[in-house]
Write an enzyme that holds these catalytic residues in place. Structure first.
Site, PDB file in Angstrom:
ATOM      1  N   ASN A 185      26.498 -27.519   7.385  1.00 12.94           N
ATOM      2  CA  ASN A 185      27.196 -27.907   8.055  1.00 12.94           C
ATOM      3  C   ASN A 185      27.170 -28.774   9.541  1.00 12.94           C
ATOM      4  O   ASN A 185      28.427 -28.717  10.577  1.00 12.94           O
ATOM      5  CB  ASN A 185      28.443 -27.030   8.366  1.00 12.94           C
ATOM      6  N   HIS A 194      25.055 -27.137  11.632  1.00  9.75           N
ATOM      7  CA  HIS A 194      25.121 -25.785  11.842  1.00  9.75           C
ATOM      8  C   HIS A 194      23.687 -25.993  13.021  1.00  9.75           C
ATOM      9  O   HIS A 194      22.486 -26.407  11.819  1.00  9.75           O
ATOM     10  CB  HIS A 194      25.662 -24.813  11.759  1.00  9.75           C
ATOM     11  N   GLU A 203      27.370 -22.847  14.687  1.00  9.05           N
ATOM     12  CA  GLU A 203      28.796 -23.334  13.766  1.00  9.05           C
ATOM     13  C   GLU A 203      29.441 -24.062  14.570  1.00  9.05           C
ATOM     14  O   GLU A 203      28.911 -24.612  15.451  1.00  9.05           O
ATOM     15  CB  GLU A 203      29.210 -22.087  12.956  1.00  9.05           C
ATOM     16  N   ASP A 245      17.759 -16.469  16.044  1.00 12.12           N
ATOM     17  CA  ASP A 245      19.085 -15.366  15.629  1.00 12.12           C
ATOM     18  C   ASP A 245      18.281 -14.440  14.628  1.00 12.12           C
ATOM     19  O   ASP A 245      17.438 -13.997  14.198  1.00 12.12           O
ATOM     20  CB  ASP A 245      20.159 -17.072  14.401  1.00 12.12           C
TER      21      ASP A 245
HETATM   22  C1  F6R Z   1      17.388 -19.204  10.506  1.00 11.22           C
HETATM   23  C2  F6R Z   1      18.739 -20.961  10.876  1.00 11.22           C
HETATM   24  C3  F6R Z   1      19.377 -21.545  10.344  1.00 11.22           C
HETATM   25  C4  F6R Z   1      18.677 -22.466   9.484  1.00 11.22           C
HETATM   26  C5  F6R Z   1      19.856 -22.989   8.298  1.00 11.22           C
HETATM   27  C6  F6R Z   1      19.287 -23.729   7.119  1.00 11.22           C
HETATM   28  O1  F6R Z   1      17.106 -19.113  12.064  1.00 11.22           O
HETATM   29  O2  F6R Z   1      18.325 -21.258  12.086  1.00 11.22           O
HETATM   30  O3  F6R Z   1      20.056 -22.727  11.845  1.00 11.22           O
HETATM   31  O4  F6R Z   1      17.913 -23.133   9.914  1.00 11.22           O
HETATM   32  O5  F6R Z   1      20.472 -22.337   8.213  1.00 11.22           O
HETATM   33  O6  F6R Z   1      18.964 -23.110   6.492  1.00 11.22           O
HETATM   34  P1  F6R Z   1      17.755 -22.823   4.798  1.00 11.22           P
HETATM   35  O7  F6R Z   1      16.156 -23.864   5.253  1.00 11.22           O
HETATM   36  O8  F6R Z   1      17.594 -22.084   4.123  1.00 11.22           O
HETATM   37  O9  F6R Z   1      18.908 -24.334   4.622  1.00 11.22           O
END
Ligand code: F6R
Length: 244
Positions: free
Chosen positions: A136, A138, A143, A67
């Site tokens: 959450n 995702h 999301e 992303d």
């Molecule tokens: C970012 C992504 C997100 C993160 C998720 C966890 O490329 O794909 O799904 O893996 O938001 O983020 P952290 O590791 O910062 O808790």
């Protein structure tokens, strides 16, 4: 689903970086899907160390990011392009052509999602997709409410996700949108590898264990993938019971 519950965060990171290294070391022309976020920072650090230690040349492989934010330039210090440059590309002196990101930037270009999917197909599809998980549930920036059929597209970030990523933006506000690979795009990878660490992920992991194909927690879709490995540290695993 293969579950690995480790004795420490360090062990979890070592296992994940070791699995990534295995692909890069023992397979030719691998296409790896990469994630960003706090969880992955020590993974890239460990992977870079392992690659340097083994004097490995990984220039034949290519990397696709899950992303990218919309609303900031791609060279913004908090963009995911800057993230992967800082944590993986620059330390290994890799070529920019080895890395692809959804074309987001200051504004999303029409068809950017379709173009990205086309590029992944042309590369032969993703061999291994690395994933974190949001508190959450995702995956990528899919999301809650994202469907199993979703593909690379513009997504609106929840307040919870924007708060979680606030630290990366100093005084600026966190973008409201991103371009993210969809759940269907992620499920097409030949292998999925998720890492969750810390107590802030314990509820999402518990939910993942107890629910199936549930749009309110997109990570639950991954459980139907034939090759899905979930690596947990003790804190992320603290709310699940395995009945073994
Ligand atoms: C970012 C992504 C997100 C993160 C998720 C966890 O490329 O794909 O799904 O893996 O938001 O983020 P952290 O590791 O910062 O808790």
């Amino acid at each position: 689903m293969r579950i690995i519950i480790t004795k420490s965060t360090t062990e979890a990171i070592d296992i994940v970086s070791g699995m990534l290294l295995d692909k890069l070391e023992n397979k030719e022309n691998q296409v790896l899907g990469l994630a960003t976020g706090k969880t992955m920072e020590p993974v890239y650090k460990s992977l870079v160390e392992k690659i340097n230690h083994g004097h490995l040349n990984i220039e034949q492989h290519s990397f696709f990011m899950l992303d990218e934010y919309i609303g900031i330039p791609e060279d913004h210090p908090s963009s995911f392009k800057s993230y992967i440059n800082q944590h993986f590309r620059n330390p290994l002196h890799l070529h920019s052509i080895q890395f692809s990101l959804p074309s987001a930037g200051t504004f999303a270009i029409d068809d950017a999602g379709e173009e990205y999917e086309k590029k992944i197909k042309q590369a032969g599809g993703i061999d291994l997709q690395l994933l974190g998980i949001g508190s959450n549930g995702h995956i990528g920036f899919n999301e809650p409410g994202s469907s199993l059929n979703s593909r690379t597209r513009v997504v609106r970030l929840t307040e919870e996700t924007r708060q979680a990523n606030k630290a990366q933006f100093a005084s600026e506000s966190v973008p409201e949108e991103a371009l993210s690979m969809g759940v269907a795009s992620i499920m097409e990878a030949r292998e999925l590898l998720m890492l969750a660490t810390g107590t802030s992920k314990a509820d999402a992991i518990k939910y993942l264990f107890n629910h199936h194909d549930d749009e309110s927690c997109p990570a639950t879709f991954l459980k139907t993938h034939q090759r899905f490995t979930l690596v947990l540290d003790p804190e992320a695993a603290s709310k699940i019971s395995l009945n073994i």
